[in-house]
Design a protein around this motif. Structure first.
Motif, PDB file in Angstrom:
ATOM      1  N   ALA A  97      -6.187 -30.945   6.749  1.00  0.00           N
ATOM      2  CA  ALA A  97      -5.597 -32.250   5.905  1.00  0.00           C
ATOM      3  C   ALA A  97      -4.111 -31.990   6.042  1.00  0.00           C
ATOM      4  O   ALA A  97      -3.768 -33.373   6.354  1.00  0.00           O
ATOM      5  CB  ALA A  97      -5.811 -31.964   4.569  1.00  0.00           C
ATOM      6  N   ASP A  98      -3.307 -31.192   6.112  1.00  0.00           N
ATOM      7  CA  ASP A  98      -1.899 -31.499   6.583  1.00  0.00           C
ATOM      8  C   ASP A  98      -1.559 -31.791   8.037  1.00  0.00           C
ATOM      9  O   ASP A  98      -0.669 -32.424   8.048  1.00  0.00           O
ATOM     10  CB  ASP A  98      -1.058 -29.910   6.077  1.00  0.00           C
ATOM     11  CG  ASP A  98      -0.980 -29.634   4.995  1.00  0.00           C
ATOM     12  OD1 ASP A  98      -0.964 -30.532   3.847  1.00  0.00           O
ATOM     13  OD2 ASP A  98      -1.074 -28.475   4.322  1.00  0.00           O
ATOM     14  N   ALA A  99      -2.353 -31.511   8.835  1.00  0.00           N
ATOM     15  CA  ALA A  99      -2.035 -31.798  10.366  1.00  0.00           C
ATOM     16  C   ALA A  99      -2.426 -33.528  10.378  1.00  0.00           C
ATOM     17  O   ALA A  99      -1.680 -34.076  10.794  1.00  0.00           O
ATOM     18  CB  ALA A  99      -3.196 -31.008  11.176  1.00  0.00           C
ATOM     19  N   ILE A 128       2.774 -29.434   6.628  1.00  0.00           N
ATOM     20  CA  ILE A 128       2.426 -30.264   7.645  1.00  0.00           C
ATOM     21  C   ILE A 128       2.917 -30.300   8.973  1.00  0.00           C
ATOM     22  O   ILE A 128       2.065 -30.299  10.031  1.00  0.00           O
ATOM     23  CB  ILE A 128       3.021 -31.811   6.951  1.00  0.00           C
ATOM     24  CG1 ILE A 128       2.435 -32.210   5.803  1.00  0.00           C
ATOM     25  CG2 ILE A 128       2.982 -32.851   8.223  1.00  0.00           C
ATOM     26  CD1 ILE A 128       3.096 -33.226   5.183  1.00  0.00           C
ATOM     27  N   THR A 129       4.114 -29.613   8.989  1.00  0.00           N
ATOM     28  CA  THR A 129       4.679 -29.391  10.433  1.00  0.00           C
ATOM     29  C   THR A 129       3.822 -28.136  10.913  1.00  0.00           C
ATOM     30  O   THR A 129       3.478 -28.270  12.222  1.00  0.00           O
ATOM     31  CB  THR A 129       6.138 -28.975  10.383  1.00  0.00           C
ATOM     32  OG1 THR A 129       6.918 -30.152   9.875  1.00  0.00           O
ATOM     33  CG2 THR A 129       6.634 -28.670  11.696  1.00  0.00           C
ATOM     34  N   SER A 130       3.666 -27.173  10.333  1.00  0.00           N
ATOM     35  CA  SER A 130       3.046 -25.834  10.807  1.00  0.00           C
ATOM     36  C   SER A 130       1.445 -26.327  11.002  1.00  0.00           C
ATOM     37  O   SER A 130       0.894 -26.153  12.253  1.00  0.00           O
ATOM     38  CB  SER A 130       3.034 -24.628   9.911  1.00  0.00           C
ATOM     39  OG  SER A 130       2.536 -25.304   8.593  1.00  0.00           O
ATOM     40  N   SER A 131       0.852 -27.039  10.156  1.00  0.00           N
ATOM     41  CA  SER A 131      -0.579 -27.478  10.316  1.00  0.00           C
ATOM     42  C   SER A 131      -0.682 -28.456  11.711  1.00  0.00           C
ATOM     43  O   SER A 131      -1.623 -28.261  12.546  1.00  0.00           O
ATOM     44  CB  SER A 131      -1.116 -27.996   9.254  1.00  0.00           C
ATOM     45  OG  SER A 131      -2.282 -28.515   9.371  1.00  0.00           O
ATOM     46  N   PHE A 132       0.225 -29.183  11.881  1.00  0.00           N
ATOM     47  CA  PHE A 132       0.311 -30.216  12.807  1.00  0.00           C
ATOM     48  C   PHE A 132       0.521 -29.556  14.211  1.00  0.00           C
ATOM     49  O   PHE A 132      -0.437 -29.735  15.348  1.00  0.00           O
ATOM     50  CB  PHE A 132       1.495 -31.080  12.854  1.00  0.00           C
ATOM     51  CG  PHE A 132       1.656 -32.225  13.780  1.00  0.00           C
ATOM     52  CD1 PHE A 132       1.129 -33.439  13.783  1.00  0.00           C
ATOM     53  CD2 PHE A 132       2.599 -31.897  14.708  1.00  0.00           C
ATOM     54  CE1 PHE A 132       1.259 -34.316  14.694  1.00  0.00           C
ATOM     55  CE2 PHE A 132       2.690 -32.948  15.950  1.00  0.00           C
ATOM     56  CZ  PHE A 132       1.823 -34.215  15.855  1.00  0.00           C
ATOM     57  N   PHE A 133       1.358 -28.533  14.470  1.00  0.00           N
ATOM     58  CA  PHE A 133       1.570 -27.837  15.686  1.00  0.00           C
ATOM     59  C   PHE A 133       0.259 -26.896  15.957  1.00  0.00           C
ATOM     60  O   PHE A 133      -0.083 -26.471  17.280  1.00  0.00           O
ATOM     61  CB  PHE A 133       2.767 -27.291  15.828  1.00  0.00           C
ATOM     62  CG  PHE A 133       3.906 -28.365  16.114  1.00  0.00           C
ATOM     63  CD1 PHE A 133       3.932 -28.911  17.316  1.00  0.00           C
ATOM     64  CD2 PHE A 133       4.833 -28.773  15.232  1.00  0.00           C
ATOM     65  CE1 PHE A 133       5.063 -29.970  17.463  1.00  0.00           C
ATOM     66  CE2 PHE A 133       5.822 -29.420  15.378  1.00  0.00           C
ATOM     67  CZ  PHE A 133       6.047 -30.006  16.468  1.00  0.00           C
ATOM     68  N   GLN A 177      -7.492 -28.786  18.227  1.00  0.00           N
ATOM     69  CA  GLN A 177      -8.224 -29.497  16.982  1.00  0.00           C
ATOM     70  C   GLN A 177      -7.013 -30.124  16.100  1.00  0.00           C
ATOM     71  O   GLN A 177      -6.755 -29.846  14.921  1.00  0.00           O
ATOM     72  CB  GLN A 177      -8.849 -28.552  16.048  1.00  0.00           C
ATOM     73  CG  GLN A 177     -10.094 -27.751  16.952  1.00  0.00           C
ATOM     74  CD  GLN A 177     -10.693 -26.695  16.150  1.00  0.00           C
ATOM     75  OE1 GLN A 177     -10.003 -25.788  15.672  1.00  0.00           O
ATOM     76  NE2 GLN A 177     -12.055 -26.778  16.276  1.00  0.00           N
ATOM     77  N   PRO A 178      -6.533 -31.171  16.598  1.00  0.00           N
ATOM     78  CA  PRO A 178      -5.434 -31.928  15.931  1.00  0.00           C
ATOM     79  C   PRO A 178      -5.785 -32.649  14.501  1.00  0.00           C
ATOM     80  O   PRO A 178      -4.661 -32.761  13.709  1.00  0.00           O
ATOM     81  CB  PRO A 178      -5.026 -33.039  16.896  1.00  0.00           C
ATOM     82  CG  PRO A 178      -5.987 -33.400  17.695  1.00  0.00           C
ATOM     83  CD  PRO A 178      -6.915 -32.070  17.883  1.00  0.00           C
ATOM     84  N   PHE A 179      -6.912 -32.740  14.300  1.00  0.00           N
ATOM     85  CA  PHE A 179      -7.069 -33.354  12.839  1.00  0.00           C
ATOM     86  C   PHE A 179      -8.187 -32.464  11.958  1.00  0.00           C
ATOM     87  O   PHE A 179      -8.662 -33.019  11.220  1.00  0.00           O
ATOM     88  CB  PHE A 179      -8.140 -34.865  13.121  1.00  0.00           C
ATOM     89  CG  PHE A 179      -7.217 -35.694  14.186  1.00  0.00           C
ATOM     90  CD1 PHE A 179      -6.188 -36.144  13.872  1.00  0.00           C
ATOM     91  CD2 PHE A 179      -7.639 -36.073  15.436  1.00  0.00           C
ATOM     92  CE1 PHE A 179      -5.179 -37.114  14.707  1.00  0.00           C
ATOM     93  CE2 PHE A 179      -7.151 -36.940  16.442  1.00  0.00           C
ATOM     94  CZ  PHE A 179      -5.941 -37.261  15.662  1.00  0.00           C
TER      95      PHE A 179
END
Length: 271
Positions: A86-88, A69-74, A81-83
Motif C-alpha cells: 500500500a505504501d509503495a 512510503i519511500t522504503s516501500s517504493f524502492f 513488484q512496484p504496486f
C-alpha cells in the motif's frame, strides 16, 4: 531586503502555505500593503526558496509516513513488484499527482512570473479560491479515506494543484477541493495534499536556486533568505498541526469567506 522584511514574509509564507488562503497571493499583497518594493526577479526567487522552509516543515511532520512510503517504493522496485504494498502504491500516486504541475509549470514559467507582478490578478484568483472551497464543501460526500485513493483521484488532484501556480489560487485550497470533490474526507484530502507538496516544492526550489546563482551580489541576499527560511519552517509546522486538527471538526467555509473578503478588498482598494 532587510532581515525584518524577510522575517515578516517568512511568517506569511509559513502560515499561509498550508492553510487554504494562498501563500503566493499573500506574498504578492503583503509587500504592496506594507509599502515594500523589491526587484521582481529577487522577489520571485525569495518567494520560491522560502517555500523550502515549509517543505522542511512537511518533511518533519510527516517523517514517518514519508519514510514508510519511500522504503516501500524502492523495495517494490527492487523486487519487481512496484504496486504490491500500500505504501509503495501511495508513492506512485504521489508521483502521478505531481506531473501536471511540473509540466504546466515548466511550459508556463514566464507567464506565471508575470502574474506575480499584478495585485489585481491576485485578487481575482483569491475569489476563485473561495469558490473552489465552497464547491468542495457542497459537492464532497466525505466518505473515502487515504486508502481509497486511486490513479483517477491522483490525477484529478494533480491538475487541481496545477491551478495553484497562479498567485491567489491556494495550492492547499485547490488540492483540498480536488480531493473533496472526489469524496475524500477532509483529513484525508489534507494529508494527501501535504504529502504531494513535497516533490513540487523540491522542483520549484531547484529552479529558483539556479536563478539565485544568476543574481548580482548573491552573498548579500543570503542572510534574508536564511531568516525567511527558518521563520517559514517553524510557522509552517505549527500551521500543519493546527489545520489537521481544525479540519477534523470544521468545514472550509471560514477560509472561503476570508479569501472572498480579501479578494474583494484587493480589487476595490489596490490600484
Amino acid at each position: 531586503m532587510t532581515l525584518l522584511q524577510a522575517f515578516v514574509l517568512g511568517l506569511v509564507q509559513g502560515l499561509t502555505e498550508f492553510i487554504p488562503v494562498s501563500s503566493s497571493g499573500h506574498l504578492v499583497l503583503a509587500p504592496r500593503l506594507l509599502g515594500w518594493h523589491f526587484p521582481k526577479e529577487q522577489a520571485f526567487i525569495f518567494d520560491v526558496l522560502v517555500q523550502m522552509g515549509t517543505l522542511v516543515a512537511v518533511l518533519v511532520y510527516y517523517r514517518h509516513d514519508l519514510a514508510a512510503i519511500t522504503s516501500s517504493f524502492f523495495r517494490g522496485i527492487a523486487r519487481r513488484q512496484p504496486f504490491a504494498e500500500a505504501d509503495a502504491r501511495m508513492g506512485w500516486l504521489l508521483i502521478l499527482a505531481t506531473l501536471p504541475a511540473v509540466v504546466i509549470g515548466l511550459l508556463c514559467k514566464d507567464l506565471v512570473e508575470q502574474a506575480f507582478a499584478s495585485p489585481k490578478i491576485t485578487g481575482v484568483f483569491l475569489l476563485c479560491t473561495a469558490v473552489l472551497l465552497v464547491i468542495a464543501e457542497l459537492a464532497g460526500r466525505r466518505r473515502r479515506s487515504m486508502q481509497d485513493i486511486d490513479w483517477k483521484d491522483s490525477l484529478w488532484i494533480g491538475f487541481s494543484q496545477a491551478l495553484a501556480l497562479l498567485p491567489g489560487l491556494s495550492r492547499s485550497g485547490a488540492t483540498l477541493a480536488g480531493g473533496m470533490t472526489r469524496h475524500l474526507d477532509r483529513p484525508a484530502a489534507a494529508r494527501f495534499s501535504f504529502l504531494m507538496s513535497v516533490p513540487v516544492m523540491v522542483g520549484a526550489g531547484v529552479l529558483a536556486g539556479k536563478d539565485l546563482l544568476g543574481l548580482h551580489n548573491v552573498s548579500a541576499f543570503l542572510p534574508p533568505l536564511l531568516v525567511g527560511f527558518l521563520t517559514a519552517m517553524i510557522s509552517g509546522y505549527i500551521a500543519i498541526r493546527w489545520l489537521i486538527s481544525y479540519l477534523s471538526r470544521h468545514s472550509l467555509h471560514l477560509f472561503a469567506g476570508y479569501c472572498a473578503a480579501l479578494g474583494l478588498t484587493v480589487l476595490l482598494l489596490i490600484r
